[in-house]
Design a protein around this motif. Sequence first.
Motif, PDB file in Angstrom:
ATOM      1  N   ARG A 175      40.837 -39.902  20.492  1.00  0.00           N
ATOM      2  CA  ARG A 175      40.122 -38.858  20.367  1.00  0.00           C
ATOM      3  C   ARG A 175      41.300 -37.675  21.151  1.00  0.00           C
ATOM      4  N   HIS A 180      43.430 -36.865  11.309  1.00  0.00           N
ATOM      5  CA  HIS A 180      42.422 -37.922  11.688  1.00  0.00           C
ATOM      6  C   HIS A 180      42.220 -38.723  10.619  1.00  0.00           C
ATOM      7  N   SER A 196      41.582 -44.155   9.764  1.00  0.00           N
ATOM      8  CA  SER A 196      40.784 -45.091   9.081  1.00  0.00           C
ATOM      9  C   SER A 196      40.676 -44.732   7.727  1.00  0.00           C
ATOM     10  N   ARG A 253      36.459 -47.529   5.129  1.00  0.00           N
ATOM     11  CA  ARG A 253      35.520 -46.440   4.980  1.00  0.00           C
ATOM     12  C   ARG A 253      33.947 -46.910   4.513  1.00  0.00           C
ATOM     13  N   MET A 261      32.832 -49.044   7.256  1.00  0.00           N
ATOM     14  CA  MET A 261      32.086 -48.182   8.148  1.00  0.00           C
ATOM     15  C   MET A 261      30.483 -47.788   7.670  1.00  0.00           C
TER      16      MET A 261
END
Length: 320
Positions: A237, A285, A288, A294, A297
């Motif tokens: 982050r 960002h 991933s 994805r 997730m």
Amino acid sequence: MWCSRMALRRLQKIAVTPLNITGGLTSNIQREMSTLPRVYVTRQIPPEGLKILRKSGQVQFELWDSDDIPVPRKELLQKVKGVDGLLCTLTEKIDAELLDAAGPNLKVLSTMSVGFDHLSLDELKKRGGWGTWRTLWLCGYELANSTVGILGLGRIGVAIAERLAPFKVRKFIYTDVAPRPELASAINAEYVSFDELAKQSDFLAVCCALTPETKEICNKNLFSKMKKTSIFINTSRGGVVNQEDLYEALSTGQIAGAGLDVTVPEPLPTNHPLFTLKNCVILPHIASASYTTRDAMSSLAANNLLLGLRGQPMIKELKL
Ligand SMILES: O=C(O)[C@H](O)CO
């Protein structure tokens, strides 16, 4: 306004314009100014143009402060040395001699004229494309024989190490609130203190969560202990990094480079000082961003929701 663009090796854009322009320099942060692209304006052009340059905060510029007498050739050849941009008028001959004097930094030429007969187009074209292969062109540091440090060892840190190991990393080290032997043994990583992590890492990957304890944990204290040849990577982050300190470390050569997938804010404004640095690569960002990840997730989130509603333990539940 009439503009033409050419993709050139160094000289990337040429603009030809009948509009008026003038130059100057404004910035309230001295440190930022020094890294802004340098521009030379060959004439005291009318104020609107100068105002645009000043207000942009994108460039630092110097100008020949007269409209009555064109800049003498000798002075011009001196002043263009190393500039990133040149704003000229029709009285300046932009030829091989001038382009050579400017050197390889020159990316943009803008003339305050509709005519372009004062520009040697052949010479401009010659500086197009990639140019010649050079021995140190785009060189970086190797993973082979390196020490890779992981700040915050969890599943992501382990996954990174597993992917890097085939590149013949010599040693993995990590730090965390406490040793995590079960994870560390999978990648043969040694637990070290925060300071040792900074000192020893050739590549330092930040993989910790953002919490009140880790907020801006990567600051001048960390950067000042890192090697000048080290690369700092953040995929966790943006808030774990003090971006001003990172800018300082990168711009002064305290560390060699940074790769950031995350920033504060996101997206980072395009005029942010970090974007002016050649040794900082910033992504939006997307660490991933694969269909498989994805999908995984999304499935995990959906399954957790259903488990929770059924009153059953959730997978990877965050304990509050
Ligand atoms: O928190 C996450 O899951 C990641 O940052 C998304 O890529």
